[in-house]
Design a protein around this motif. Sequence first.
Motif, PDB file in Angstrom:
ATOM      1  N   GLN A 123       0.820  -1.201   0.000  1.00  0.00           N
ATOM      2  CA  GLN A 123       0.000   0.000   0.000  1.00  0.00           C
ATOM      3  C   GLN A 123       0.862   1.263   0.000  1.00  0.00           C
ATOM      4  OE1 GLN A 123      -3.514  -0.200  -0.238  1.00  0.00           O
ATOM      5  NE2 GLN A 123      -2.797  -2.266  -0.719  1.00  0.00           N
ATOM      6  N   ALA A 124       0.334   2.309  -0.603  1.00  0.00           N
ATOM      7  CA  ALA A 124       1.057   3.577  -0.686  1.00  0.00           C
ATOM      8  C   ALA A 124       1.109   4.252   0.676  1.00  0.00           C
ATOM      9  CB  ALA A 124       0.373   4.491  -1.690  1.00  0.00           C
ATOM     10  N   PRO A 125       2.151   5.045   0.915  1.00  0.00           N
ATOM     11  CA  PRO A 125       2.161   5.888   2.124  1.00  0.00           C
ATOM     12  C   PRO A 125       0.916   6.764   2.151  1.00  0.00           C
ATOM     13  CG  PRO A 125       4.293   5.950   0.994  1.00  0.00           C
ATOM     14  CD  PRO A 125       3.341   5.228   0.079  1.00  0.00           C
ATOM     15  N   ASP A 126       0.408   7.056   3.348  1.00  0.00           N
ATOM     16  CA  ASP A 126      -0.849   7.802   3.478  1.00  0.00           C
ATOM     17  C   ASP A 126      -0.818   9.137   2.743  1.00  0.00           C
ATOM     18  OD1 ASP A 126      -1.907   5.779   4.979  1.00  0.00           O
ATOM     19  OD2 ASP A 126      -1.519   6.732   6.923  1.00  0.00           O
ATOM     20  N   SER A 127       0.308   9.836   2.832  1.00  0.00           N
ATOM     21  CA  SER A 127       0.389  11.164   2.202  1.00  0.00           C
ATOM     22  C   SER A 127       0.262  11.073   0.686  1.00  0.00           C
ATOM     23  CB  SER A 127       1.723  11.830   2.561  1.00  0.00           C
ATOM     24  OG  SER A 127       2.811  11.015   2.148  1.00  0.00           O
ATOM     25  N   VAL A 128       0.795   9.997   0.110  1.00  0.00           N
ATOM     26  CA  VAL A 128       0.716   9.791  -1.338  1.00  0.00           C
ATOM     27  C   VAL A 128      -0.686   9.334  -1.732  1.00  0.00           C
ATOM     28  CG1 VAL A 128       1.629   8.468  -3.282  1.00  0.00           C
ATOM     29  CG2 VAL A 128       3.170   9.266  -1.481  1.00  0.00           C
ATOM     30  N   ALA A 129      -1.254   8.425  -0.941  1.00  0.00           N
ATOM     31  CA  ALA A 129      -2.578   7.883  -1.249  1.00  0.00           C
ATOM     32  C   ALA A 129      -3.639   8.981  -1.252  1.00  0.00           C
ATOM     33  CB  ALA A 129      -2.940   6.802  -0.246  1.00  0.00           C
ATOM     34  N   ALA A 130      -3.535   9.912  -0.315  1.00  0.00           N
ATOM     35  CA  ALA A 130      -4.544  10.958  -0.185  1.00  0.00           C
ATOM     36  C   ALA A 130      -4.580  11.886  -1.389  1.00  0.00           C
ATOM     37  CB  ALA A 130      -4.290  11.763   1.091  1.00  0.00           C
ATOM     38  N   SER A 131      -3.461  11.990  -2.096  1.00  0.00           N
ATOM     39  CA  SER A 131      -3.386  12.941  -3.204  1.00  0.00           C
ATOM     40  C   SER A 131      -3.576  12.291  -4.574  1.00  0.00           C
ATOM     41  CB  SER A 131      -2.032  13.656  -3.168  1.00  0.00           C
ATOM     42  OG  SER A 131      -0.971  12.740  -3.394  1.00  0.00           O
ATOM     43  N   TRP A 132      -3.980  11.007  -4.609  1.00  0.00           N
ATOM     44  CA  TRP A 132      -4.049  10.296  -5.890  1.00  0.00           C
ATOM     45  C   TRP A 132      -4.938  11.003  -6.907  1.00  0.00           C
ATOM     46  CZ3 TRP A 132      -2.556   7.657  -9.733  1.00  0.00           C
ATOM     47  CH2 TRP A 132      -3.465   7.127 -10.662  1.00  0.00           C
ATOM     48  N   ALA A 133      -6.170  11.305  -6.545  1.00  0.00           N
ATOM     49  CA  ALA A 133      -7.110  11.913  -7.502  1.00  0.00           C
ATOM     50  C   ALA A 133      -6.572  13.248  -8.009  1.00  0.00           C
ATOM     51  CB  ALA A 133      -8.473  12.087  -6.859  1.00  0.00           C
ATOM     52  N   GLN A 134      -6.049  14.045  -7.099  1.00  0.00           N
ATOM     53  CA  GLN A 134      -5.517  15.357  -7.475  1.00  0.00           C
ATOM     54  C   GLN A 134      -4.315  15.217  -8.402  1.00  0.00           C
ATOM     55  OE1 GLN A 134      -4.245  17.645  -4.081  1.00  0.00           O
ATOM     56  NE2 GLN A 134      -3.591  19.393  -5.294  1.00  0.00           N
ATOM     57  N   ARG A 135      -3.402  14.305  -8.073  1.00  0.00           N
ATOM     58  CA  ARG A 135      -2.210  14.105  -8.899  1.00  0.00           C
ATOM     59  C   ARG A 135      -2.571  13.597 -10.291  1.00  0.00           C
ATOM     60  NH1 ARG A 135       0.819  10.035  -7.565  1.00  0.00           N
ATOM     61  NH2 ARG A 135      -0.442   9.182  -5.859  1.00  0.00           N
ATOM     62  N   SER A 136      -3.472  12.621 -10.318  1.00  0.00           N
ATOM     63  CA  SER A 136      -3.857  12.023 -11.588  1.00  0.00           C
ATOM     64  C   SER A 136      -4.558  13.034 -12.491  1.00  0.00           C
ATOM     65  CB  SER A 136      -4.763  10.818 -11.333  1.00  0.00           C
ATOM     66  OG  SER A 136      -5.062  10.144 -12.519  1.00  0.00           O
ATOM     67  N   LEU A 137      -5.434  13.824 -11.901  1.00  0.00           N
ATOM     68  CA  LEU A 137      -6.161  14.827 -12.675  1.00  0.00           C
ATOM     69  C   LEU A 137      -5.212  15.900 -13.205  1.00  0.00           C
ATOM     70  CD1 LEU A 137      -8.829  15.906 -13.730  1.00  0.00           C
ATOM     71  CD2 LEU A 137      -9.157  17.076 -11.538  1.00  0.00           C
ATOM     72  N   ALA A 138      -4.294  16.355 -12.363  1.00  0.00           N
ATOM     73  CA  ALA A 138      -3.344  17.379 -12.786  1.00  0.00           C
ATOM     74  C   ALA A 138      -2.470  16.868 -13.930  1.00  0.00           C
ATOM     75  CB  ALA A 138      -2.478  17.807 -11.596  1.00  0.00           C
ATOM     76  N   LYS A 139      -2.039  15.623 -13.832  1.00  0.00           N
ATOM     77  CA  LYS A 139      -1.214  15.021 -14.887  1.00  0.00           C
ATOM     78  C   LYS A 139      -1.998  14.943 -16.195  1.00  0.00           C
ATOM     79  CE  LYS A 139       1.788  10.982 -15.532  1.00  0.00           C
ATOM     80  NZ  LYS A 139       2.245   9.695 -14.902  1.00  0.00           N
ATOM     81  N   HIS A 140      -3.265  14.535 -16.081  1.00  0.00           N
ATOM     82  CA  HIS A 140      -4.102  14.441 -17.286  1.00  0.00           C
ATOM     83  C   HIS A 140      -4.309  15.817 -17.920  1.00  0.00           C
ATOM     84  CE1 HIS A 140      -7.268  13.420 -20.045  1.00  0.00           C
ATOM     85  NE2 HIS A 140      -8.114  14.226 -19.417  1.00  0.00           N
ATOM     86  N   ARG A 141      -4.612  16.826 -17.107  1.00  0.00           N
ATOM     87  CA  ARG A 141      -4.838  18.173 -17.641  1.00  0.00           C
ATOM     88  C   ARG A 141      -3.580  18.676 -18.363  1.00  0.00           C
ATOM     89  NH1 ARG A 141     -10.027  17.899 -17.687  1.00  0.00           N
ATOM     90  NH2 ARG A 141     -11.156  18.406 -15.764  1.00  0.00           N
ATOM     91  N   LYS A 142      -2.426  18.374 -17.804  1.00  0.00           N
ATOM     92  CA  LYS A 142      -1.163  18.796 -18.420  1.00  0.00           C
ATOM     93  C   LYS A 142      -1.005  18.139 -19.794  1.00  0.00           C
ATOM     94  CE  LYS A 142       3.856  18.633 -17.590  1.00  0.00           C
ATOM     95  NZ  LYS A 142       4.220  17.674 -18.645  1.00  0.00           N
ATOM     96  N   TYR A 143      -1.298  16.838 -19.874  1.00  0.00           N
ATOM     97  CA  TYR A 143      -1.194  16.145 -21.153  1.00  0.00           C
ATOM     98  C   TYR A 143      -2.205  16.679 -22.165  1.00  0.00           C
ATOM     99  CZ  TYR A 143       2.200  12.557 -19.821  1.00  0.00           C
ATOM    100  OH  TYR A 143       3.349  11.900 -19.472  1.00  0.00           O
ATOM    101  N   VAL A 144      -3.402  16.988 -21.704  1.00  0.00           N
ATOM    102  CA  VAL A 144      -4.413  17.536 -22.615  1.00  0.00           C
ATOM    103  C   VAL A 144      -3.951  18.873 -23.193  1.00  0.00           C
ATOM    104  CG1 VAL A 144      -6.757  18.474 -22.782  1.00  0.00           C
ATOM    105  CG2 VAL A 144      -6.364  16.322 -21.578  1.00  0.00           C
TER     106      VAL A 144
END
Length: 311
Positions: free
Chosen positions: A133-154
Amino acid sequence: MMNEDLAQAVKAEVPLLRKLAELREIHKGYSPDRKFEAAADGRRYLLRIYEQRLVARKQEEFKILQELHERHDVRCSRPLGIGMLSGLGLGYMLLTYIEGEDAVDELPRLSKGQQYDIGYDAGSQLRRMHQIQAPDSVAASWAQRSLAKHRKYVDEYSQTETKIERGDRVLGFIEEHLHLLQHRPVSLQHDDFHTGNLIIKDGCLAGIIDFNRFDWGDPYQEFMKTGMFSSEVSIPFAVGQIRGYFQGREPDELFWTLYSMYIAMCLISSVVWIKKVKPEETGIMMEKINRVLADHNDFQAVIPQWYSNYQ
């Protein structure tokens, strides 16, 4: 840097390679590491050489490989040593060498039944990897990180001249399902789990290689490489991988919807990536993208045809 200089540094700095007899560079893959097959005292090793700026990341990778090998019985290289080649300002990681052939080359030579069984085994191995399992600090930011990465690629995709046919449908499908990023489990990801990073020996899965891209994210995201790459090499393998992961059960609608969203995201990022890293292979990548679009009927279907039509 000449390999002769490297060989001398390795002999001086890597304890298990004091009696280095052979150092052969491996040129496959897109890893930023330099990879070598090393021989010493009658044994073969995998030696990875990397820039000093990557030391902290490589130490984390080393610990992850230790945990996968020792606690989860994952068939990966066993990490043997890590340190610096002080005279060259480079880091090294020494691992056991997995004997065999790349699955991307070996699978087509095997029967469909063998391909399926190897895929099933690979899916079971992937499930074990996702137990970390991911460290708690990393797990909590998954949706935000994934969305930001996608927006950057778009944003980057919108500026490139290369476009996906009916790309608006792809982007629309993604937007419609972005809410599913919320409240997902977050685990270790190999982040490049496909037939190019699996080794086969004697008709069986010998091991999983190249963990250098490891990440933390939704375990279901890992399957986008199955549809993008592995299904092109072997449909029985790809079907087997999914069924092995789910321990013989059919995945539910949530899996397929998330799988489709992640592979749709992958189509956008793949255009950006290929133009930056391997522009001469743009045509090859667009063929893969068009195949995925056909598999999903331009994302009107979440289950790809290669799975739903498999018998």
